[in-house]
Motif scaffolding. Structure first.
Motif, mmCIF file in Angstrom:
data_model
loop_
_atom_site.group_PDB
_atom_site.id
_atom_site.type_symbol
_atom_site.label_atom_id
_atom_site.label_comp_id
_atom_site.label_asym_id
_atom_site.label_seq_id
_atom_site.Cartn_x
_atom_site.Cartn_y
_atom_site.Cartn_z
ATOM 1 N N SER A 1 41.542 51.606 23.593
ATOM 2 C CA SER A 1 42.785 50.943 23.208
ATOM 3 C C SER A 1 43.962 51.593 23.915
ATOM 4 C CB SER A 1 42.991 51.035 21.687
ATOM 5 O OG SER A 1 43.107 52.402 21.291
ATOM 6 N N SER B 1 37.324 66.298 24.042
ATOM 7 C CA SER B 1 38.419 65.434 23.589
ATOM 8 C C SER B 1 39.762 65.983 24.051
ATOM 9 C CB SER B 1 38.415 65.326 22.060
ATOM 10 O OG SER B 1 37.242 64.688 21.605
ATOM 11 N N GLY C 1 42.701 55.174 21.942
ATOM 12 C CA GLY C 1 41.438 55.640 21.385
ATOM 13 C C GLY C 1 40.411 55.794 22.493
ATOM 14 N N ILE D 1 41.966 60.185 19.274
ATOM 15 C CA ILE D 1 43.063 59.225 19.327
ATOM 16 C C ILE D 1 44.314 59.959 19.785
ATOM 17 C CG2 ILE D 1 44.518 57.638 18.008
ATOM 18 C CD1 ILE D 1 42.188 57.261 16.082
#
Length: 362
Positions: free
Chosen positions: A67, A131, A80, A24
């Protein structure tokens, strides 16, 4: 701690052999065009199985943005995202379920938590760095609008090394070879060495250099938030990193002050240097912990990958001596795939510092 940054933040989740790895991102400025093709290309640079000198694991590493994006632009809400794992061979790790692999996080994780995911290292796996690459790509999209660009490249593998002065190389050709080295001849030597090491079941380390161009004057805090300290912490959080130096680094410690000092000159670039610039840049673009408008450059040392495809002595979880013979798919040298990770961490650090600098002027 699973969160990086202060204003631009990344919180990561996932394990090497879990269902997915993701994160996130919070603090992404609103209204930024989200180039999903660019984000995917950054992931491809880190992706396993991209050449004969990387791990044989095959993953598409297709990112899904969940998102924070509407009609192709960031909304200012948390972004996200996740990347699903599709090619994990957990059975390859059955043989090390109850033993501690040398120089891995197995022992420390187990001692700290009382439990560990032995499949590919679980949370301690370098796979989690994807990530960071996604978040770094988002940060690059913001920095691009500010005229800031970041170039990382392999500058040393084993004892094969480039000159320290990055001006001697064409950084636009970094992606032209699998080692990601801007010297084509040295790249051939490095590739041959990595191939040899892989054939022997061994691994090898090296150095990644990074150059950040276009940073304005004033990024970084004067005491505990020094910009070079933030960059150092970011780089040292990457798997297998053992050292960080910026500017002339350790080599400059043997110099005299008359050699090290950067002489100020009248400015010839009022946009980036409102008062003056420097004749040399031994400081690496940072003075007093604050950016001075010059190129920021640093070097990151990576150790050899800890997983060897050869017998090693270790102990079981009960402390009994045992001979270990690991199988599976592993990188003989992490550097080629670590280049985009170094860039990503640099991008997030600089964007975070840029956002903080704007709050200082309110």
């Amino acid at each position: 701690m699973n969160t990086f940054g202060k204003l631009f933040t990344l919180t990561t989740f996932g394990e090497s052999h879990g269902a997915a790895v993701g994160g996130i991102v919070d603090g992404m400025p609103a209204g930024i065009t989200i180039d999903t093709d660019f984000i995917q290309r950054e992931l491809v640079r880190r992706r396993p199985g991209q050449s004969h000198i990387t791990t044989d694991r095959k993953e598409a590493d297709q990112v899904e943005l969940l998102s924070g994006v509407f009609e192709g632009k960031s909304t200012g809400a948390p972004i996200g995202f996740l990347v699903r794992n599709t090619n994990h061979h957990s059975k390859d790790y059955d043989s090390i379920r109850d033993i501690f692999r040398p120089s891995h996080a197995d022992y420390t994780y187990y001692t700290k938590y009382g439990i560990r995911d032995y499949r590919g290292g679980g949370r301690s796996s370098a796979r989690i760095t994807l990530s960071r690459v996604v978040a770094g790509a988002l940060a690059k999209l913001v920095l691009r609008q500010q005229g800031i660009s970041i170039y990382a490249y392999t500058s040393q593998v084993g004892d094969i090394k480039l000159e320290r002065d990055y001006h001697k190389y064409d950084l636009s050709i970094i992606e032209s070879n699998p080692v990601r080295c801007p010297d084509p001849l040295k790249a051939i030597e490095m590739e041959a060495l990595i191939s040899q090491v892989k054939h022997e079941g061994d691994t090898i380390g090296g150095v990644i250099s990074c150059v950040i161009k276009g940073c304005p004057v004033g990024l970084g805090e004067p005491e505990f938030g020094k910009l070079h300290a933030q960059l150092g912490a970011a780089m040292l959080s990457i798997n297998a990193v053992k050292g960080f130096e910026y500017g002339e680094g350790f080599a400059g410690s043997a110099w005299r002050g008359s050699q090290q000092n950067d002489t100020f000159l009248p400015t010839n670039d009022s946009m980036h240097h409102p008062i003056c610039n420097v004749e040399t840049n031994h400081s690496g673009g940072i003075q007093g912990g604050i950016s001075n408008g010059e190129d920021i450059y640093f070097r990151v040392a990576f150790k050899p990958v800890a997983t060897l495809l050869m017998e090693q002595q270790t102990v079981t979880m009960e402390g009994e001596a045992i001979t270990m013979d690991v199988h599976g798919r592993h990188d003989p040298c992490v550097l080629p795939r670590a280049v985009p990770i170094v860039e990503a961490m640099a991008a997030m650090t600089i964007l975070d510092a840029l956002l903080i600098s704007k709050t200082n002027r309110l």
